[in-house]
Design an enzyme around this catalytic site. Structure first.
Site: not given
Ligand code: NAG
Ligand code: NAG
Length: 463
Positions: A237, A336, A390
């Site tokens: 991330s 995502d 994600h």
């Protein structure tokens, strides 16, 4: 004789006498046991020790809790997760203050470490933690009161799973490596380099991500990293973006002969308009970039190529990618959920809003177009499943369960890493939604994820 015995017994009762007395205290009417026992907790312990019914209740409750954990954790592998963790190391104050390498609130940064074993003792995974960004000063001020802005709130240990797991079945190629997860406490993907101190609500705030990164690496170098043979820089991330921003820089801080690769996860946050056609995310990245003086904390060649107005692009993966010389295996979902929710503002499950299916596909096409440069690369590979997910490296199930072109991420990465699959063909692009049966696209999964996203709905609308 009898008298003597009684006196002796009085001063030092036999175990049976103690047992009986305790049993009476514990099982007789409360008026009898209260004076002798003290607190409820103590009474419970006595009861537990001598009352088989209490033991039964305890065992049944424990079994129930294990059952709940197995239902709700990431599969039964939750057990590996509980046993695989890193221990917290916070840098000594004197090591960081002279360099100004501090978290948002001025506290020293830190990392979680698990030492390698066996053949892994000279190999290292350096993992950059994620956790979004703070977009303006009040937002960074709020963050400075959390573990993403201050080591005061770091937990003592952190569960390592997926690519960081020490289980040979989950992570057969790296389970015995040294693993250092660098805590993210600067709010700008380790890229801030602002020298002056900002004061908000009477509190001093520091934007020093790049110096934090250097201090953490220097500290690791003094504690075994200097002996490293192999290093993989990874992160997820905001940390996945950080991998791309700093991969070449990190290399300069390592021993010269090291075999070095990078595995950025979920770091492509597309610079695109939202579903109703408004510029949104780039305004936020521009703010963060300018506020934290990130021009001094990202790739120099990229900054040189841009005008002052477009330097912020060096802070987004799609523009920064081409400057990275480190061999990278990129993993990112084509759908995502963080970006669909916060960047694109598409906030419904495709079955609930079939009229938005072409919008969803528009998003996927955007991801394909910004990652086209990776497909063309002669050194890099990519794994891009069409899953509503994600992060892909940090859990056992994301690391092993999703399959693209017959291969999961764990094996795709290793084939590229070991050279079995040349980079030019290590490109795992998936069919569009909903073709991949290994992807979790159920409504139930969607609801669980979006509940969490709603709870983090920080979004300050850019005016
Ligand atoms: C798109 O962004 C604009 C500007 O921030 C915002 O006003 C609008 O509500 C966003 N669209 C959606 C669907 O959230
Ligand atoms: C970060 O800031 C310091 C102090 O202003 C400066 O000396 C250094 O060169 C900057 N770092 C980069 C990479 O520009």
């Amino acid at each position: 004789m009898r008298e003597a015995r009684t006196r002796y017994a009085h001063s030092n009762p036999t175990p049976d006498e103690i047992r009986n007395a305790l049993w009476r205290m514990a099982t007789e009417a409360p008026t009898n046991c209260q004076p002798a026992t003290g607190g409820t907790w103590r009474r419970f312990l006595v009861q537990f020790r001598y009352d088989v019914r209490y033991k039964m209740v305890f065992i049944v409750t424990a079994l129930f809790l294990v059952w709940v954990a197995l239902q709700h954790g990431p599969r039964p592998r939750v057990l590996h997760y509980m046993w695989s963790y890193g221990d917290l190391v916070v840098l000594p104050e004197d090591e960081v203050t002279s360099q100004g390498a501090v978290c948002l609130d001025g506290s020293p940064p830190g990392y979680y470490l698990r030492r390698g074993t066996g053949k892994g003792t000279k190999n290292w995974i350096i993992y950059l933690e994620g956790g979004g960004w703070c977009w303006d000063i009040p937002d960074c001020y709020r963050r400075s009161h959390t573990e993403y802005g201050s080591s005061k709130y770091f937990k003592w240990s952190f569960g390592f799973d997926g690519f960081l797991s020490n289980s040979p079945s989950v992570n057969p190629n790296f389970y015995n490596w040294n693993m250092a997860m660098l805590k993210y406490c600067d709010g700008a993907s380790f890229a801030g380099n602002r020298t002056d101190v900002v004061v908000h609500e009477g509190k001093q705030l520091y934007f020093r991500g790049r110096r934090v990164l250097r201090a953490l690496l220097d500290h690791l170098m003094a504690h075994g990293l200097d002996q490293a043979r192999r290093v993989i820089l990874s992160g997820v991330s905001a940390g996945g973006l950080a991998v791309m921003l700093h991969a070449d820089y990190v290399k300069t801080r390592l021993p010269a002969h090291v075999i070095y690769h990078a595995l950025p996860d979920a770091g492509f946050f597309p610079d695109m308009r939202n579903i109703t056609g408004h510029e949104h995310i780039r305004i936020l990245y521009q703010r963060s970039f300018n506020m934290q003086h990130c021009a001094g904390g990202v790739d120099k060649d990229c900054i040189k190529d841009k005008s002052e107005e477009t330097q912020w692009q060096c802070y987004m993966a799609q523009y920064a990618y081409k400057y990275v010389q480190t061999p990278m295996f990129i993993t990112n979902s084509g759908y995502d959920y963080w970006s669909l929710w916060f960047i694109y503002h598409l906030r419904c499950h495709p079955e609930q809003c079939p009229e938005k299916r072409d919008k969803l596909e528009g998003y996927h096409k955007k991801i394909l177009s910004i990652t086209y440069q990776v497909r063309k690369s002669e050194k890099d590979g990519i794994f891009l499943p069409s899953c509503y997910i994600h992060s892909l490296t940090s859990f056992a199930y994301t690391w092993t369960d999703y399959v693209v072109s017959g291969t999961n991420l764990r094996d795709a990465f290793y084939k590229w890493y070991s050279g079995k699959t040349p980079a030019v063909v290590a490109n795992y692009f998936d069919e569009p939604y909903p073709e991949n049966p290994t992807c979790p696209w159920t409504l139930e999964f969607y609801n669980r994820v979006t509940q969490r996203l709603k709870a983090y709905d920080f979004f300050v609308d850019p005016e």
